[in-house]
Scaffold this motif. Structure first.
Motif, PDB file in Angstrom:
ATOM      1  N   GLY A 174       0.820  -1.204   0.000  1.00 38.57           N
ATOM      2  CA  GLY A 174       0.000   0.000   0.000  1.00 38.57           C
ATOM      3  C   GLY A 174       0.851   1.249   0.000  1.00 38.57           C
ATOM      4  O   GLY A 174       1.993   1.248   0.477  1.00 38.57           O
ATOM      5  N   GLY A 175       0.296   2.321  -0.546  1.00 37.68           N
ATOM      6  CA  GLY A 175       0.966   3.618  -0.570  1.00 37.68           C
ATOM      7  C   GLY A 175       0.014   4.692  -0.084  1.00 37.68           C
ATOM      8  O   GLY A 175      -1.127   4.779  -0.542  1.00 37.68           O
ATOM      9  N   PHE A 176       0.469   5.548   0.844  1.00 37.07           N
ATOM     10  CA  PHE A 176      -0.405   6.510   1.509  1.00 37.07           C
ATOM     11  C   PHE A 176       0.299   7.862   1.634  1.00 37.07           C
ATOM     12  O   PHE A 176       1.526   7.940   1.635  1.00 37.07           O
ATOM     13  N   PHE A 177      -0.519   8.914   1.775  1.00 38.03           N
ATOM     14  CA  PHE A 177       0.036  10.236   2.076  1.00 38.03           C
ATOM     15  C   PHE A 177      -0.827  10.891   3.149  1.00 38.03           C
ATOM     16  O   PHE A 177      -2.027  10.666   3.240  1.00 38.03           O
ATOM     17  N   SER A 178      -0.191  11.695   3.995  1.00 39.71           N
ATOM     18  CA  SER A 178      -0.843  12.215   5.190  1.00 39.71           C
ATOM     19  C   SER A 178      -1.796  13.353   4.867  1.00 39.71           C
ATOM     20  O   SER A 178      -1.583  14.147   3.961  1.00 39.71           O
ATOM     21  N   GLN A 179      -2.866  13.405   5.676  1.00 37.82           N
ATOM     22  CA  GLN A 179      -3.844  14.482   5.605  1.00 37.82           C
ATOM     23  C   GLN A 179      -3.900  15.278   6.897  1.00 37.82           C
ATOM     24  O   GLN A 179      -4.129  16.476   6.886  1.00 37.82           O
ATOM     25  N   ILE A 180      -3.751  14.595   8.023  1.00 40.14           N
ATOM     26  CA  ILE A 180      -3.753  15.244   9.329  1.00 40.14           C
ATOM     27  C   ILE A 180      -2.633  14.626  10.148  1.00 40.14           C
ATOM     28  O   ILE A 180      -2.423  13.419  10.136  1.00 40.14           O
ATOM     29  N   GLY A 181      -1.938  15.465  10.892  1.00 33.27           N
ATOM     30  CA  GLY A 181      -0.736  15.057  11.606  1.00 33.27           C
ATOM     31  C   GLY A 181       0.447  15.709  10.937  1.00 33.27           C
ATOM     32  O   GLY A 181       0.356  16.856  10.473  1.00 33.27           O
ATOM     33  N   ASP A 182       1.580  15.039  10.870  1.00 26.83           N
ATOM     34  CA  ASP A 182       2.719  15.548  10.102  1.00 26.83           C
ATOM     35  C   ASP A 182       2.336  15.567   8.626  1.00 26.83           C
ATOM     36  O   ASP A 182       1.967  14.539   8.064  1.00 26.83           O
ATOM     37  N   LEU A 183       2.434  16.740   8.001  1.00 32.54           N
ATOM     38  CA  LEU A 183       1.990  16.890   6.618  1.00 32.54           C
ATOM     39  C   LEU A 183       3.132  16.646   5.634  1.00 32.54           C
ATOM     40  O   LEU A 183       4.306  16.660   5.995  1.00 32.54           O
ATOM     41  N   TYR A 184       2.756  16.418   4.383  1.00 37.73           N
ATOM     42  CA  TYR A 184       3.696  16.086   3.312  1.00 37.73           C
ATOM     43  C   TYR A 184       4.549  14.874   3.687  1.00 37.73           C
ATOM     44  O   TYR A 184       5.758  14.844   3.478  1.00 37.73           O
ATOM     45  N   VAL A 185       3.869  13.874   4.259  1.00 39.45           N
ATOM     46  CA  VAL A 185       4.512  12.621   4.618  1.00 39.45           C
ATOM     47  C   VAL A 185       3.928  11.505   3.756  1.00 39.45           C
ATOM     48  O   VAL A 185       2.706  11.408   3.592  1.00 39.45           O
ATOM     49  N   VAL A 186       4.791  10.674   3.202  1.00 40.25           N
ATOM     50  CA  VAL A 186       4.394   9.541   2.365  1.00 40.25           C
ATOM     51  C   VAL A 186       4.843   8.255   3.051  1.00 40.25           C
ATOM     52  O   VAL A 186       5.969   8.179   3.567  1.00 40.25           O
ATOM     53  N   HIS A 187       3.950   7.251   3.057  1.00 39.71           N
ATOM     54  CA  HIS A 187       4.296   5.930   3.584  1.00 39.71           C
ATOM     55  C   HIS A 187       4.131   4.898   2.469  1.00 39.71           C
ATOM     56  O   HIS A 187       3.059   4.814   1.857  1.00 39.71           O
ATOM     57  N   HIS A 188       5.180   4.119   2.223  1.00 42.54           N
ATOM     58  CA  HIS A 188       5.114   2.982   1.304  1.00 42.54           C
ATOM     59  C   HIS A 188       5.298   1.711   2.124  1.00 42.54           C
ATOM     60  O   HIS A 188       6.280   1.573   2.861  1.00 42.54           O
ATOM     61  N   LEU A 189       4.359   0.793   1.977  1.00 43.26           N
ATOM     62  CA  LEU A 189       4.388  -0.456   2.729  1.00 43.26           C
ATOM     63  C   LEU A 189       4.686  -1.609   1.781  1.00 43.26           C
ATOM     64  O   LEU A 189       3.978  -1.808   0.787  1.00 43.26           O
ATOM     65  N   TRP A 190       5.757  -2.360   2.092  1.00 39.87           N
ATOM     66  CA  TRP A 190       6.204  -3.463   1.249  1.00 39.87           C
ATOM     67  C   TRP A 190       6.244  -4.765   2.071  1.00 39.87           C
ATOM     68  O   TRP A 190       6.434  -4.737   3.282  1.00 39.87           O
ATOM     69  N   ALA A 191       6.083  -5.885   1.375  1.00 45.06           N
ATOM     70  CA  ALA A 191       6.156  -7.208   2.016  1.00 45.06           C
ATOM     71  C   ALA A 191       7.199  -8.066   1.303  1.00 45.06           C
ATOM     72  O   ALA A 191       7.235  -8.120   0.064  1.00 45.06           O
ATOM     73  N   TYR A 192       8.045  -8.746   2.062  1.00 43.80           N
ATOM     74  CA  TYR A 192       9.082  -9.622   1.516  1.00 43.80           C
ATOM     75  C   TYR A 192       9.100 -10.930   2.307  1.00 43.80           C
ATOM     76  O   TYR A 192       8.737 -10.962   3.493  1.00 43.80           O
ATOM     77  N   GLU A 193       9.547 -11.966   1.656  1.00 42.23           N
ATOM     78  CA  GLU A 193       9.662 -13.250   2.333  1.00 42.23           C
ATOM     79  C   GLU A 193      10.804 -13.264   3.336  1.00 42.23           C
ATOM     80  O   GLU A 193      10.733 -13.964   4.349  1.00 42.23           O
TER      81      GLU A 193
END
Length: 321
Positions: free
Chosen positions: A256-275
């Motif tokens: 999943g990929g997300f960007f902040s709306q409330i809280g710390d702004l201009y923050v992007v989170h990329h979530l990855w899964a690996y074996e």
């Protein structure tokens, strides 16, 4: 004839206008007549070349022209010279949250970061699992936990939770109102508070070009990469990653990929899964062999103020295993 022309030119240059010490035509230039300034420069240069006694005359010409050019260029921010270097930016037509988020869903996400007392981590995980299961079983609460993890590498003794509110802000408001009226949940909060050192959260939207995070079987190792962008760069970040995400989906590692709306702004989170860690290294290295990935990195790195990587292990109750 040459001597007469010289005397005439000196008289013109020597005339002062309104006490300024400048020829009338140059005073007009300083008032904003740019075309006259260019004409004067051309004519004066021609005349000066035609005069035999050029030394003194050319010096006087160059001094006045230099002074006139400076006054003219500084007279207004809209001057012709400054306009050559002004970068005009078109006004944005819409908020980046509308331009980058998914239109077909109205999901809102909340990410929580809880710093837990080291001796309480197991008890904390058990308590969180119990509450999450009860919320999932109750259809009156329009929220669901997407994933829960403990940080392995990164900030130690930390729990991370990702929640989804189907229905956006109204669903969040409804859920909060019901939880505040739930005595059992209030007791849970009191008990949990004894185990925590600190906590913080953010409200997020998901990028339109990323997968929606769905339950998956494990075991997997998860990486949460957090980017703090320079203000005003979210649109460019989204445009670059919309083209680059295809290079990171072949092994189903994109969660999943997300960007902040409330809280710390201009923050992007990329979530990855690996074996495994080895799988992570191989997957990331293979991306560099694909045309276009290097371009994405080249253009997105300057947009970032800081970045952080967390390696996380899912808890037993997490839908993302």
């Amino acid at each position: 004839m040459a001597e007469q022309e010289t005397e005439r030119l000196i008289r013109v240059i020597g005339n002062e206008s309104m006490g300024t010490g400048m020829p009338p035509c140059l005073a007009a230039v300083c008032a904003g007549a740019s075309d006259d300034c260019f004409t004067l420069q051309r004519n004066m240069a021609t005349n000066c070349r035609s005069v035999q006694t050029t030394g003194h005359v050319l010096y006087r010409c160059s001094a006045y022209l230099h002074q006139a050019s400076r006054r003219f260029s500084e007279s207004s921010d809209k001057g012709w010279f400054r306009s050559l270097f002004v970068h005009k930016v078109d006004a944005r037509k819409d908020a980046h949250s509308n331009l980058l988020s998914k239109k077909e869903t109205s999901n809102l996400y909340k990410i929580q970061f809880h710093s837990v007392k080291p001796e309480c981590l197991d008890a904390y995980n058990n308590l969180e699992a119990e509450v999450q299961n009860r919320l999932h079983q109750d259809q009156d609460f329009p929220c669901e936990v997407v994933g829960s993890w403990n940080t392995w590498y990164g900030e130690q003794d930390q729990a991370v939770h990702l929640w989804r509110y189907r229905g956006g802000y109204p669903a969040l408001t409804e859920c909060l109102q019901k939880l505040r009226a739930n005595k059992e949940y209030l007791e849970f909060r009191k008990e949990r508070a004894k185990m925590l050192v600190s906590r913080r959260n953010q409200l997020l939207l998901e990028f339109s070009f990323w997968n929606e995070p769905l339950p998956r079987k494990g075991p997997n190792l998860y990486e949460l990469r957090t980017y703090k962008l320079k203000p005003g760069t979210m649109i460019e970040w989204g445009n670059r990653w919309a083209r680059a995400i295809k290079h990171r989906q072949e092994n189903d590692e994109a969660v999943g990929g997300f960007f902040s709306q409330i809280g710390d702004l201009y923050v992007v989170h990329h979530l990855w899964a690996y074996e495994s860690l080895e799988s992570r290294q191989e997957t990331r290295n293979s991306a560099w062999q694909k045309a276009g990935w290097d371009v994405n990195v080249h253009y997105t790195v300057p947009l970032v103020n800081s970045m952080e990587s967390r390696l996380m292990i899912p808890t037993k109750s997490s839908p993302l295993q």
